[in-house]
Design a protein around this motif. Sequence first.
Motif, PDB file in Angstrom:
ATOM      1  N   THR B  45       0.829  -1.196   0.000  1.00 23.77           N
ATOM      2  CA  THR B  45       0.000   0.000   0.000  1.00 23.77           C
ATOM      3  C   THR B  45       0.869   1.253   0.000  1.00 23.77           C
ATOM      4  OG1 THR B  45      -1.546  -1.260   1.339  1.00 23.77           O
ATOM      5  CG2 THR B  45      -1.979   1.078   1.128  1.00 23.77           C
ATOM      6  N   GLN B  46       1.931   1.212   0.850  1.00 27.72           N
ATOM      7  CA  GLN B  46       2.846   2.357   0.927  1.00 27.72           C
ATOM      8  C   GLN B  46       3.447   2.663  -0.440  1.00 27.72           C
ATOM      9  OE1 GLN B  46       2.170   4.102   3.606  1.00 27.72           O
ATOM     10  NE2 GLN B  46       4.285   4.244   4.379  1.00 27.72           N
ATOM     11  N   ARG B  47       3.953   1.650  -1.123  1.00 32.24           N
ATOM     12  CA  ARG B  47       4.596   1.868  -2.423  1.00 32.24           C
ATOM     13  C   ARG B  47       3.612   2.443  -3.436  1.00 32.24           C
ATOM     14  NH1 ARG B  47       8.010  -2.371  -1.405  1.00 32.24           N
ATOM     15  NH2 ARG B  47       6.517  -3.935  -2.148  1.00 32.24           N
ATOM     16  N   THR B  48       2.415   1.912  -3.467  1.00 37.37           N
ATOM     17  CA  THR B  48       1.392   2.395  -4.416  1.00 37.37           C
ATOM     18  C   THR B  48       1.084   3.854  -4.152  1.00 37.37           C
ATOM     19  OG1 THR B  48       0.451   0.179  -4.164  1.00 37.37           O
ATOM     20  CG2 THR B  48      -0.880   1.798  -5.359  1.00 37.37           C
ATOM     21  N   ILE B  49       1.001   4.185  -2.889  1.00 30.49           N
ATOM     22  CA  ILE B  49       0.699   5.579  -2.516  1.00 30.49           C
ATOM     23  C   ILE B  49       1.811   6.520  -3.004  1.00 30.49           C
ATOM     24  CG2 ILE B  49       0.494   7.126  -0.506  1.00 30.49           C
ATOM     25  CD1 ILE B  49      -0.917   4.748   0.931  1.00 30.49           C
ATOM     26  N   LEU B  50       3.089   6.106  -2.826  1.00 27.31           N
ATOM     27  CA  LEU B  50       4.221   6.957  -3.237  1.00 27.31           C
ATOM     28  C   LEU B  50       4.208   7.211  -4.758  1.00 27.31           C
ATOM     29  CD1 LEU B  50       6.754   8.419  -2.166  1.00 27.31           C
ATOM     30  CD2 LEU B  50       8.050   6.332  -2.657  1.00 27.31           C
ATOM     31  N   ALA B 152      -5.170   7.201   3.881  1.00 32.61           N
ATOM     32  CA  ALA B 152      -5.629   5.913   3.338  1.00 32.61           C
ATOM     33  C   ALA B 152      -4.864   4.765   3.956  1.00 32.61           C
ATOM     34  CB  ALA B 152      -5.446   5.899   1.832  1.00 32.61           C
ATOM     35  N   ALA B 153      -3.475   5.013   3.956  1.00 36.77           N
ATOM     36  CA  ALA B 153      -2.631   3.947   4.513  1.00 36.77           C
ATOM     37  C   ALA B 153      -2.950   3.731   5.983  1.00 36.77           C
ATOM     38  CB  ALA B 153      -1.158   4.310   4.341  1.00 36.77           C
ATOM     39  N   ARG B 154      -3.138   4.817   6.671  1.00 38.42           N
ATOM     40  CA  ARG B 154      -3.389   4.726   8.113  1.00 38.42           C
ATOM     41  C   ARG B 154      -4.685   3.964   8.392  1.00 38.42           C
ATOM     42  NH1 ARG B 154      -1.236   9.760   9.149  1.00 38.42           N
ATOM     43  NH2 ARG B 154      -3.243  10.831   9.035  1.00 38.42           N
ATOM     44  N   SER B 155      -5.712   4.318   7.653  1.00 39.49           N
ATOM     45  CA  SER B 155      -6.999   3.684   7.945  1.00 39.49           C
ATOM     46  C   SER B 155      -6.968   2.195   7.581  1.00 39.49           C
ATOM     47  CB  SER B 155      -8.138   4.399   7.220  1.00 39.49           C
ATOM     48  OG  SER B 155      -7.947   4.263   5.826  1.00 39.49           O
ATOM     49  N   THR B 159      -7.558  -0.756  10.360  1.00 43.58           N
ATOM     50  CA  THR B 159      -8.629  -1.731  10.185  1.00 43.58           C
ATOM     51  C   THR B 159      -8.078  -3.144  10.332  1.00 43.58           C
ATOM     52  OG1 THR B 159      -9.602  -0.200   8.624  1.00 43.58           O
ATOM     53  CG2 THR B 159     -10.481  -2.454   8.635  1.00 43.58           C
ATOM     54  N   ALA B 160      -6.947  -3.389   9.624  1.00 40.70           N
ATOM     55  CA  ALA B 160      -6.349  -4.744   9.695  1.00 40.70           C
ATOM     56  C   ALA B 160      -5.979  -5.103  11.128  1.00 40.70           C
ATOM     57  CB  ALA B 160      -5.122  -4.811   8.788  1.00 40.70           C
TER      58      ALA B 160
END
Lengths: 139, 652
Positions: B45-50, B152-155, B159-160
Amino acid sequence: MSTKTAVVIDDEIDLTTYLTTILESDGFIVKSANDAVTGEQLIKDVSPDIILIDLMMPGRTGIQLFSRLRIDEKTKDIPLVMVTGIKEQTGVDWGEIVDRYKTRRPDGFVEKPIDPERLLGVVHGALAGQGGDAGILHG
Amino acid sequence: MVNLTVRPSLPFFSKLLIESKILLLLLGGMLLLGVVVVASVYLTTQRTILAGQITRAETLLSDHVAELGSVVASSDQRRLESHLPHLLNVGEDIVTLQVTDPQGKTLARISVAEKMTPSETIEPDISLPLWHDGSQTGLLQVGLDRRPGSRAARSAALTALGMMVISGLIFFGIARILVRRTVRPLKDLVEIADEISGGNLNPRFNFGVHVNCWEIMDCGRIDCRAYHNYTQQCWYIDGTPCDGFEPNFPQKLARCRDCRVYQTHRGDEIVQLADSFRHLTDVLRSSRKDLVDSDDFQKRLIENSFDGIIATDGEGIVTIYNRLAKKLIGLPGDEVIGHLHWEKFFPSNLKPTLDIPLSYEPNRRLRGFAPKDSAIMAADGDLIDVRLSGISLYDRGMHIGKVFFFQDLRELNTLRESLHQSVRMAVAGQAAAGISHSIKNILDGFNGGVYVYKAGKRGNDEVKMDLGWDMIERNVAIISNLVTDLLNFARKPTPEYAEFDPRGVVKTVITDTGLNLNTQINISVEHEDSPHPVVLDYHSFHQCLTNLLINARDALSDKESGHITISTGQIDDRVYFSVLDDGEGMSADTIARIRQGMYSTKGSKGTGLGLQVVQKIVAEHQGELIITSTEGQGSTFRIELPAAVSDLTMID
């Protein structure tokens, strides 16, 4: 004194001889028997003036013979002297016998060992009617 | 009392997961896997966000790159520094901007302080070349906000993690329940087993399952006999499995069934195991009680026995020493039990006679000795007469000890002595009476003989004289016979045993009694062929047979003629002498009286002594006198003696 007849019944021949001799010395005519059956017949045959019976005899005892003689009309009045050796051992209850047969006691008792004078005394006493119910046991 | 918590819902789970350690392992594995999954999802998720941030920033900045290229080309430092803040506001992800000349020399730099930590060095995420009039004037280096703080990443991560925690808790809860329901009862059972093997047969069954049937708790049925009456509730009956250990359990169970709230438990292995376990302890408890009761009973029996009892172990050391033994021996129990050897209680000369029958021999049949008169040694060294028996104890062929039983004979001996004394006095009295009676008769015989003899002499009557003399002679014979009988009865002669032919003995006796000369009596003698020799003391046996012949003669004396049969023969290992007469015979009562002695059927002639002498002599010969008689037909006196016995002994 007219001659009197006596019958002596004792299973012991010696004693019979002894008693016979004593009575004969005193003038009796003596007949003897050595058992009760013969003796009873002898008494009926002879009708003696006096009877001497040994109390302890084998077979029919002197007491049985006594009671038979006492209830027989022919013999019941003949004076009867019992010769006893062991009155203390037999413990005969004369009262009971007299009651049972409604009869008199023996007219005299002579205890062994035999004393000839005393025997004759008892025999004469019996003949004189001094024995009978008032008869005293000697001994 | 019993804490019962079992519900019918449990079996389903407990059946699936009896071994909850596997469950725990599974749970741990699942948690680990969950962490890995969450971490990888997070990184991706982190990589996609960057990548998205870069694309977005490049797009936003591309409109401003040409203008910035001309500003750099003008070399106006102030214009450049005033232009950069505008660029910072183009995108919210842009946190640093740095402009360098084509050689890499920094011309201007700006950053958003609140969006980055001060110490952070700038690693440019984007480098854009700056152009003006066809030539590169510089390079714009852009730093993006790379904190994991993008919303987004945080939420997604939160959740997980939340799901992880919740599912972990759920699993933990289930595992805990299952552990409670499965492993704990097993652990309890192990503890209970330890307690039982430690000797406690009343362990606490915490899980409370001891019957495989119960009434549903709080069923609320007022018509149920067990309603609020705990003693009626099936599970409440302590120590009573369903199949009934307590006597009236079936009835109670029937009452539960009547209430229709009774349920039978099916299939839960743990419950069944606990049930069986409880049953087992009940059986053990009951068995132990039986054992204890039986042990107590035996102890009481031994302690209160009227025999003194001493028992030993295999080594001969005393283990049991009862009250009477203590009383007799006089040593306190604690000095004896576990310390003294049994031999201490017996005088040394007796030990071999006790030791031999009691010593250990694997194949010995006789393992002890019957009661016999013996002696026991008291603490003060005194010997006490006792009646003693002993036995060796064996267990599967192994010698495990000895037991001695003994009774104090001192009192008994005193009593026995006084009884003997009184019997002796009675016998002496009876004998004296009999003898004096007999002597009276003999005296009459003598007196009569003398009288008759004298009478004969007086009257010169020879027949009478002979009669008298015969009487005297006969009575001399009678008295001499009486004296012989008395001597035989009283003396303790030294018998001289030897072997004799029974025929010879009979012949001599007949001759000596002179019976063969008596014409009134018919004597017949019957011998079996080649009779076995008999061992006897001739002198005493002669007297014995003589007495029987005289008795037979006297039994016939009333008859004119009689018959006497004397026979000898052998029955098995015994030789008999039989004297049969056809005289009057005797009743059973008479036989009993003549056996007692001092009783005669011969009227005044008998003393009763003759048969006493016969019995005494027969007993001395270890023989037997058998009297049979029928009244009116005659009597048989039969003496049976052992044939060829070598060790005839005297009997007192």
